[in-house]
Scaffold this active site. Structure first.
Site, PDB file in Angstrom:
ATOM      1  N   LYS A  66      -1.197  37.426  -4.248  1.00  0.00           N
ATOM      2  CA  LYS A  66      -2.282  38.363  -4.574  1.00  0.00           C
ATOM      3  C   LYS A  66      -1.901  39.253  -5.747  1.00  0.00           C
ATOM      4  O   LYS A  66      -2.778  39.759  -6.453  1.00  0.00           O
ATOM      5  CB  LYS A  66      -2.703  39.176  -3.342  1.00  0.00           C
ATOM      6  CG  LYS A  66      -1.629  40.075  -2.714  1.00  0.00           C
ATOM      7  CD  LYS A  66      -1.490  41.430  -3.358  1.00  0.00           C
ATOM      8  CE  LYS A  66      -0.334  42.210  -2.773  1.00  0.00           C
ATOM      9  NZ  LYS A  66      -0.021  43.431  -3.538  1.00  0.00           N
ATOM     10  N   THR A  86      -5.580  45.095  -3.342  1.00  0.00           N
ATOM     11  CA  THR A  86      -4.801  45.171  -4.579  1.00  0.00           C
ATOM     12  C   THR A  86      -5.690  44.968  -5.806  1.00  0.00           C
ATOM     13  O   THR A  86      -5.485  45.611  -6.833  1.00  0.00           O
ATOM     14  CB  THR A  86      -3.651  44.147  -4.543  1.00  0.00           C
ATOM     15  OG1 THR A  86      -2.972  44.279  -3.292  1.00  0.00           O
ATOM     16  CG2 THR A  86      -2.648  44.389  -5.644  1.00  0.00           C
TER      17      THR A  86
HETATM   18  P1  13P Z   1       0.926  46.966  -5.968  1.00  0.00           P
HETATM   19  O1  13P Z   1       2.350  46.522  -5.936  1.00  0.00           O
HETATM   20  O2  13P Z   1       0.102  46.253  -7.002  1.00  0.00           O
HETATM   21  O3  13P Z   1       0.818  48.469  -6.095  1.00  0.00           O
HETATM   22  O4  13P Z   1       0.269  46.549  -4.586  1.00  0.00           O
HETATM   23  C1  13P Z   1       0.538  47.256  -3.446  1.00  0.00           C
HETATM   24  C2  13P Z   1       0.286  46.421  -2.260  1.00  0.00           C
HETATM   25  O5  13P Z   1       0.964  45.438  -2.043  1.00  0.00           O
HETATM   26  C3  13P Z   1      -0.810  46.814  -1.365  1.00  0.00           C
HETATM   27  O6  13P Z   1      -0.792  46.094  -0.181  1.00  0.00           O
END
Ligand code: 13P
Length: 329
Positions: free
Chosen positions: A190, A247
């Protein structure tokens, strides 16, 4: 009976947040590789570099002594960035008590080996039950007390069930799953799609286009997961679609923010510099594309993101690549 001691390795935003959650349930120690961060958390209950002036629980202790931190642990949580797991655990290994369960928080692939974090952990700490905690969990929201849910995945369901109460709170619901591979891949993949979503939104696309990126991104995640042996149902759950939505949508996501910076015309180096934190997708995009090709799986979105991260392709060029119709995909 003696309480269960939990040690969290890594004082970034998520490691610190998980440590805060756990400290409400059981004695918790947070290890930071920086002595000044450990000192600030213990004496002032803040982690200003990652979490501003947010006040952490007074019950949360921190240390920069790795050997001591792991020697006390009945449960070990690995919250360092993916590329630092091996080095940290090689140093920790002689001091970790045998058999204790180890949970990963990382959502990337090790660049040099293309291994998943749980496999790196098993290699460094043989003989330990290894699993992960994952889900749509933007750290800042959880610290603010907003409700969220996550999954603890371990191969043995009894181990996940025994860890569940340590991580749960009234506003943080923890589910369990035995599909470690599927839960871990959802979190890894993701991040790549979130870079694409950030680029698309930064370029000013419509909601239809964002939905196209998210849903075709989910198709890529599911196809690769299926080819690698995961349960396809996992990808429509919290660690798959759930984390993908959070995300791709959250303005706080580091991966999404990298995409937005790229859309402003910044290079990948500049985007990473502006962020000042680790966005796991940047270093993982190439490994994901290689893994997909190895399994004969088509991943056009991940390929565009890889080209932007590693070959100097611009966000606009990637966007044109993303919306080009590909028969059969
Ligand atoms: P980021 O690392 O892009 O901040 O994503 C955080 C995340 O994994 C939310 O579940």
């Amino acid at each position: 009976t003696r309480p269960i001691n939990v040690t969290i390795l890594g004082s970034g935003s998520w490691g610190t947040t998980v440590a805060s959650l756990v400290s409400g349930n059981t004695p918790t120690l947070l290890w930071s590789r920086r002595a000044e961060v450990a000192e600030e958390i213990t004496s002032r209950q803040t982690n200003s570099r990652y979490l501003g002036d947010h006040r952490l629980p007074a019950s949360l202790a921190a240390t920069a002594d790795l050997a001591d931190a792991v020697a006390r642990a009945d449960v070990l949580v690995v919250g360092v960035p993916t590329q630092g797991i091996r080095e940290t655990l090689e140093a920790a290994a002689p001091h970790v008590r045998p058999w204790i369960p180890v949970l990963s928080l990382a959502k990337g692939l090790e660049q040099s080996t293309r291994m998943r974090p749980t496999d790196v952990i098993s290699e460094c700490l043989p003989g330990h039950p290894v699993g992960l905690l994952a889900g749509p969990n933007i750290a800042g929201e959880i610290l603010e007390g907003k409700a969220a849910a996550a999954v603890i995945a371990t191969p043995d369901p009894d181990i996940a069930a025994s860890l569940q109460p340590l991580f749960s709170s009234v506003r943080f619901r923890v589910y369990t799953n035995t599909d470690v591979l599927g839960c871990e891949l959802g979190g890894v993949l993701k991040n790549i799609v979130a870079i694409a979503a950030g680029m698309a939104d930064g370029l000013g696309v419509g909601v239809n286009t964002s939905a196209l990126v998210i849903s075709r991104g989910l198709a890529e995640i599911t196809r690769l997961g299926l080819a690698m042996g995961a349960d396809p149902a996992t990808f429509s759950g919290l660690t798959g679609l759930g984390d993908l939505i959070a995300t791709c949508m959250s303005p706080r996501s580091r991966n999404r923010r990298v995409g937005e910076e790229l859309a402003k015309g910044r290079t990948i180096e500049e985007a990473v510099e502006v962020l000042g934190q680790v966005a796991e997708g940047v270093k993982t995009a190439r490994s994901v594309v290689e893994l997909a090709h190895e399994h004969g799986v088509d991943v056009p979105i991940c390929e565009e993101v890889d080209a932007v991260c590693n070959e100097g392709r611009t966000a606009l060029q990637a966007y044109r690549g993303l919306v080009r119709l590909r028969p059969g995909s």
